[in-house]
Write a protein that holds these residues in place. Structure first.
Motif, PDB file in Angstrom:
ATOM      1  N   GLU A  39      40.665  56.984  37.899  1.00 24.50           N
ATOM      2  CA  GLU A  39      40.825  55.585  38.247  1.00 24.50           C
ATOM      3  C   GLU A  39      39.528  54.831  37.947  1.00 24.50           C
ATOM      4  O   GLU A  39      38.447  55.294  38.280  1.00 24.50           O
ATOM      5  N   ALA A  41      36.289  52.545  38.060  1.00 22.27           N
ATOM      6  CA  ALA A  41      35.452  52.116  39.181  1.00 22.27           C
ATOM      7  C   ALA A  41      34.689  50.841  38.858  1.00 22.27           C
ATOM      8  O   ALA A  41      34.179  50.182  39.744  1.00 22.27           O
ATOM      9  N   ALA A  42      34.607  50.505  37.598  1.00 25.60           N
ATOM     10  CA  ALA A  42      33.922  49.289  37.155  1.00 25.60           C
ATOM     11  C   ALA A  42      32.510  49.201  37.690  1.00 25.60           C
ATOM     12  O   ALA A  42      32.066  48.167  38.159  1.00 25.60           O
ATOM     13  N   MET A  43      31.794  50.294  37.647  1.00 28.72           N
ATOM     14  CA  MET A  43      30.446  50.304  38.210  1.00 28.72           C
ATOM     15  C   MET A  43      29.372  49.966  37.183  1.00 28.72           C
ATOM     16  O   MET A  43      28.383  49.335  37.505  1.00 28.72           O
ATOM     17  N   CYS A  44      29.553  50.426  35.948  1.00 28.41           N
ATOM     18  CA  CYS A  44      28.465  50.246  34.987  1.00 28.41           C
ATOM     19  C   CYS A  44      28.440  48.822  34.445  1.00 28.41           C
ATOM     20  O   CYS A  44      27.398  48.320  34.060  1.00 28.41           O
ATOM     21  N   ARG A  45      29.566  48.159  34.407  1.00 33.21           N
ATOM     22  CA  ARG A  45      29.718  46.759  33.994  1.00 33.21           C
ATOM     23  C   ARG A  45      29.485  46.521  32.505  1.00 33.21           C
ATOM     24  O   ARG A  45      29.512  45.372  32.067  1.00 33.21           O
ATOM     25  N   THR A  48      32.181  44.584  30.389  1.00 35.81           N
ATOM     26  CA  THR A  48      32.536  43.205  30.722  1.00 35.81           C
ATOM     27  C   THR A  48      32.909  42.414  29.464  1.00 35.81           C
ATOM     28  O   THR A  48      32.207  42.477  28.451  1.00 35.81           O
ATOM     29  N   LEU A  59      34.511  36.135  33.291  1.00 39.41           N
ATOM     30  CA  LEU A  59      34.080  37.464  32.871  1.00 39.41           C
ATOM     31  C   LEU A  59      34.789  38.504  33.730  1.00 39.41           C
ATOM     32  O   LEU A  59      34.805  38.395  34.953  1.00 39.41           O
ATOM     33  N   VAL A  60      35.378  39.487  33.073  1.00 41.74           N
ATOM     34  CA  VAL A  60      36.019  40.570  33.822  1.00 41.74           C
ATOM     35  C   VAL A  60      35.624  41.898  33.175  1.00 41.74           C
ATOM     36  O   VAL A  60      35.239  41.945  32.014  1.00 41.74           O
ATOM     37  N   THR A  61      35.748  42.962  33.967  1.00 36.09           N
ATOM     38  CA  THR A  61      35.485  44.278  33.378  1.00 36.09           C
ATOM     39  C   THR A  61      36.769  44.770  32.724  1.00 36.09           C
ATOM     40  O   THR A  61      37.837  44.743  33.329  1.00 36.09           O
ATOM     41  N   ASN A  64      39.163  47.935  34.211  1.00 44.04           N
ATOM     42  CA  ASN A  64      40.102  47.903  35.329  1.00 44.04           C
ATOM     43  C   ASN A  64      40.873  46.594  35.435  1.00 44.04           C
ATOM     44  O   ASN A  64      41.545  46.361  36.423  1.00 44.04           O
ATOM     45  N   ARG A  68      48.491  40.899  32.932  1.00 42.87           N
ATOM     46  CA  ARG A  68      49.807  40.605  33.506  1.00 42.87           C
ATOM     47  C   ARG A  68      50.484  39.445  32.806  1.00 42.87           C
ATOM     48  O   ARG A  68      51.655  39.177  33.021  1.00 42.87           O
ATOM     49  N   MET A  79      26.895  35.966  24.001  1.00 41.78           N
ATOM     50  CA  MET A  79      26.521  36.047  25.417  1.00 41.78           C
ATOM     51  C   MET A  79      26.727  37.471  25.929  1.00 41.78           C
ATOM     52  O   MET A  79      25.881  38.018  26.638  1.00 41.78           O
ATOM     53  N   LEU A  80      27.864  38.062  25.585  1.00 40.39           N
ATOM     54  CA  LEU A  80      28.135  39.424  26.044  1.00 40.39           C
ATOM     55  C   LEU A  80      27.130  40.399  25.436  1.00 40.39           C
ATOM     56  O   LEU A  80      26.621  41.289  26.122  1.00 40.39           O
TER      57      LEU A  80
END
Lengths: 268, 633
Positions: A39, A41-45, A48, A59-61, A64, A68, A79-80
């Motif tokens: 699953e 975890a979106a920790m490292c980012r 993004t 901005l989203v990771t 995860n 929809r 920028m990214l």
């Protein structure tokens, strides 16, 4: 559902994450803390991306975020790129010798020595080992401590009694900070130079070599949703097992052959 | 005669209220049982006053009243109450029916107060509040600008009632909103009323409460109603005061929310550092359940709502909604990275409604008087009032409630009484560690405080902390302080917040230590932008605000630190020194006597000098010089 990724319309199913869609369509999004089996975890980012749904852009990771509805995604804007560069540079201060980071640094033009760290902590805090241990192993490794002091460790930093020695953590660690050593009839899981657990090894009744950890399977099976624990009590190593089997097979066939020959001889 | 005490009052004579209609007669009976002529002495026992000994004052007052029993016409009632708001003047007490306000009262003054004021009806001058610069002291509560300029909706009962006695709260109108809801409002009507009121979440984000409730109510499954009492911003104590002073307002608001969303289970997540709030809430829940105002079959209806208190273990990040719910579930309090609203899947993966203490405390009033009434306060985009905790370099430190859209000038000078020691106002910090510093002089003094306005100028409303800073505040040091706070409070799981903040702290420490380098400002901006855009939760995405806002408005101060190696405000020790202006120095010798390092020398009536190698920069001379002759160089 219409998904536009970097200007091109891509195939996607409702509920898929951005990374899944990108991988399927050959779009590169960097990830450090993501493997498809666990699953997110979106920790490292680092994954993004910029997402525009309707009028809103944010901005989203990618690992995860479930798609929809119609969305437009940009995975590689200046920028990214700039922020990913800073992210890699900051991570490198913890873990300067990581091959993964070196690869990413090349891609984003990051200077791995920009923020020299005090010590090589040999860990990029992706948390994969902890997550895989929770799913596969004995829930031994966890993220302990808070803030700057966060680290991968066992409960209270002690040798863990629940480790099953499966070595999933060793397999999954992207910076090779975890290793196992099988010595003196024990398997030792060593996380960043510190011993995390010791699991006794099975001794082969045939040849006497150690071939795998003695594990308590009940909790593992319970987590897998299996009510009955299958017999797992091999007392011989795979090599011996193979030898035994070959021997038995040979015996059976030879016996058969012998009988046939004997019968034939008697007739003749 | 009911006397207030810290333990729960005897409710044995009460029976459960068995229908919503029964509450009003019960309230009337309570009011009638109280003697309208009885003198009431309200001793503030909020956390601030408690710290300066108000509990001793309360005991002393009780003893003094009991001793004077024979002398008085009607037995006075001594009440322990929640925070009156005027925290810098504690211990406080108010006396009715005269409406007197006494401040800085000590236990040994109790007998005098009872004998002179209560018995003889005379006003004791030395306890009265004298505004800075004024000649006349003010006797009555209503005449003190600090109180008179406030609009109390949330705090209307705080400081008036005994938080440990539910009858006190009921007499002042508690649970009437709930009774109205249960007597004949549908859940949809309740939500509609909240939507009309345009109430927005008071925790900081300002999400419209009605819409949140509606989306939560529409979800299938068991619903949970959670109250966020994990107020952790440095210098903020609004929620604490509401929970400590009027716990019933919070409980009633939660019950109404539960009714609107079809929930039967609530949690109050209160931080462990608020032991008094936990006590008052626990007592309030118990008493309300005894009276049938909470728990099973509330007021005899089919609606049940059980609520309990969970204490946080002191992590700031647990005020973030998903971290709070994790913590409530018994897991580590780290924010969850899920793109799903907690109103869909929150606590135990069920639809959960999380609101701030102050938000819930606003609800009963809205229900009782209608959403339309609520919109008469505040502005178009931010309706109602907001409680601020006013701290820092301001005369009247304390708790203030003003309508949204009140100007900063009114809050800082009108209510706050201005800046002490004839200093100039420099900035106001709002929104806690995630907020920003607003530069004041000339620029934003008349800005109207509301959700949108503060965000426009690079700060935020936050939960309502307001720190006033005078000219002796170093903005670099301020941002270092907040970043340091956040480094310690970051959960550490996501890279930008953990690594970015650590680096920013390192750079800021370097600058304040006099070792700033060329390019540090740009570096801070680069890391700050990165942290704010890439972090996981609300804490991370606003963590760089203190740095970015101070750079935006006080860049020259950073430059002075780095290039000129000077701290203009005289805060960063390696970057300034004190000097005595020989023209102004009268040689009074105060500084020489005060100096703990014996670094000041000089003959009487002749200009003194400071030995720089001995000076420890404690500011003692600077603060005590009456002639302004000590300069920061």
């Amino acid at each position: 559902m219409k998904i536009i990724m970097d200007g091109k319309e891509v195939a996607a199913e409702r509920g898929q994450t951005i990374v899944e869609v990108a991988r399927r369509n050959g779009v590169y999004i960097p990830t450090l803390c993501h493997v498809p089996a666990l699953e997110p975890a979106a920790m490292c980012r680092v994954c993004t991306v910029e997402l525009a749904e309707g009028r809103r852009s944010r901005l989203v990771t990618a690992c995860n975020y479930p798609l929809r509805g119609d969305a437009e995604i940009h995975t590689d804007t200046p920028m990214l790129r700039q922020n990913r560069k800073v992210l890699i540079e900051l991570l490198a201060s913890r873990c300067p010798n990581s091959e993964v980071l070196k690869g990413l640094a090349e891609r984003y033009g990051a200077d791995l020595n920009r923020f020299p760290g005090e010590e090589d902590r040999q860990c990029i805090m992706c948390g994969l080992c902890a997550r895989v241990c929770e799913r596969v192993g004995g829930n031994v490794l966890a993220l302990c401590g808070r803030g700057v002091e966060i680290r991968v460790d066992t409960s209270f930093g002690r040798l863990s009694p629940t480790c099953i020695g499966c070595a999933s953590c060793v397999q999954i660690c992207p910076v090779n900070a975890i290793r196992i050593e099988d010595v003196d009839g024990e398997r030792r899981v060593i996380v960043r130079g510190k011993e995390a657990s010791r699991v006794p090894l099975r001794k082969c009744t045939g040849c006497g070599t150690h071939f795998g950890p003695v594990i308590d399977l009940d909790p593992v099976m319970e987590r897998a949703g299996e009510s009955r624990v299958p017999a797992f009590n091999a007392s011989v190593c795979p090599a011996c097992s193979r030898r035994h089997l070959a021997k038995r097979l040979a015996e059976r066939h030879f016996e058969q052959h012998e009988v046939e020959r004997r019968d034939a001889g008697e007739e003749g | 005669m009911a006397t207030a005490s810290s333990t729960a009052p005897d409710l044995a004579w009460t029976k459960k209220i068995s229908s919503p209609q029964e509450l009003a007669p019960y309230r009337r009976a309570l009011i009638e049982s109280m003697d309208p002529d009885a003198p009431r002495i309200r001793v503030c026992c909020g956390t601030g006053c408690k710290a300066v000994g108000s509990l001793e004052v309360l005991e002393a007052m009780k003893t003094a009243v009991a001793a004077a029993g024979a002398d008085v016409h009607v037995m006075p009632e001594v009440k322990r109450t929640g925070c009156h708001g005027f925290c810098s003047r504690g211990p406080l007490l108010t006396l009715e029916p005269q409406g007197l306000f006494y401040q800085r009262v000590k236990p040994e003054d109790a007998v005098e107060i009872v004998q002179k004021t209560v018995v003889a009806g005379e006003v004791i001058q030395r306890f009265l509040y004298k505004p800075p610069g004024a000649k006349e002291a003010i006797a009555k509560v209503g005449d003190i600008p600090f109180f008179a300029k406030q609009t109390k909706l949330v705090l209307k009962r705080v400081g008036r009632i005994d938080p440990f006695d539910i009858r006190d709260a009921i007499a002042e109108g508690a649970y009437e909103g709930l009774a109205k809801v249960l007597a004949g409002m549908t859940p949809q009507q309740v939500i509609e009323e909240i939507k009309i009121s345009r109430l927005r979440g008071r925790g900081g984000a300002g999400f419209p409460t009605g819409i949140k409730w509606e989306s939560c109510a529409g979800q299938p499954g068991r619903h949970y109603v959670i109250c966020n009492g994990d107020e952790g911003d440095p210098g903020a104590f609004m929620d604490a005061s509401v929970m400590e002073g009027d716990p019933h307002a919070v409980l009633e608001g939660m019950a109404i929310a539960a009714y609107a969303m079809g929930s039967d289970r609530g949690f109050l997540y209160v931080r462990m550092e608020y032991p008094l709030a936990v006590q008052t809430l626990a007592a309030a829940i118990r008493q309300a359940e005894d009276l049938g105002l909470m728990g099973q079959n509330i007021m005899g209806t089919d609606f049940s709502f059980r609520t309990s208190i969970s204490t946080g273990a002191g992590a700031f990040v647990c005020g973030e909604s998903s971290a709070l719910m994790s913590s409530l579930e018994g897991k580590v309090g780290r924010p969850r990275a899920k793109y799903i609203r907690s109103t869909e899947k929150g606590f135990r993966d069920s639809p959960s409604n999380l609101n701030n203490v102050e938000t819930y405390a606003n609800v009963p009033g809205i229900i009782l008087r209608g959403g339309q009434w609520y919109t008469t306060y505040g502005t178009e985009r931010s309706a109602g009032t907001k409680v601020f905790s006013l701290t820092g370099n301001v005369h009247n430190v304390g708790l203030v409630e003003v309508p949204m859209g009140t100007s900063l000038r009114e809050i800082v000078f009108g209510i706050g009484g201005g800046i002490p020691n004839k200093k100039q106002l420099k900035a106001v910090q709002t929104g806690g560690p995630s907020g920003g510093c607003i530069p004041i002089p000339g620029k934003f003094i008349d800005i109207n405080v509301g959700f949108g306005k503060l965000a426009e100028i690079g700060s935020m409303m936050g939960s309502g902390g307001m720190i006033v800073m005078d000219e002796n505040t170093c903005m670099v040091e301020v941002s270092r302080y907040f970043i340091n706070f956040l480094v310690e409070e970051s959960c550490g799981q996501c890279t930008p917040c953990r690594e970015g903040l650590t680096r920013m702290r390192e750079i800021l420490t370097r600058i304040t230590g006099g070792e700033g380098r060329e390019g540090d400002i740009e570096l801070l901006e680069e890391i700050g932008q990165f942290t704010n855009s890439f972090s996981l939760c609300g804490l991370g995405t606003s963590a760089a605000n203190p740095v970015l806002s101070t750079i935006r408005y006080f860049r020259e101060e950073y430059e002075a630190h780095i290039r000129g190696k000077k701290c203009p405000a005289g805060v960063c020790k390696p970057l300034y020194y004190y000097e005595i202006d020989p023209e102004k120095c009268t040689g009074c010798g105060v500084c020489r006597k005060r100096c703990p390092a014996e670094a000041i020398e000089g003959e009487k009536k002749k200009p003194h000098t400071i030995h720089q190698e001995l000076c420890i920069k404690c500011m003692e001379c600077y603060r005590n010089c009456k002639f302004d002759s000590i300069r920061i160089m």
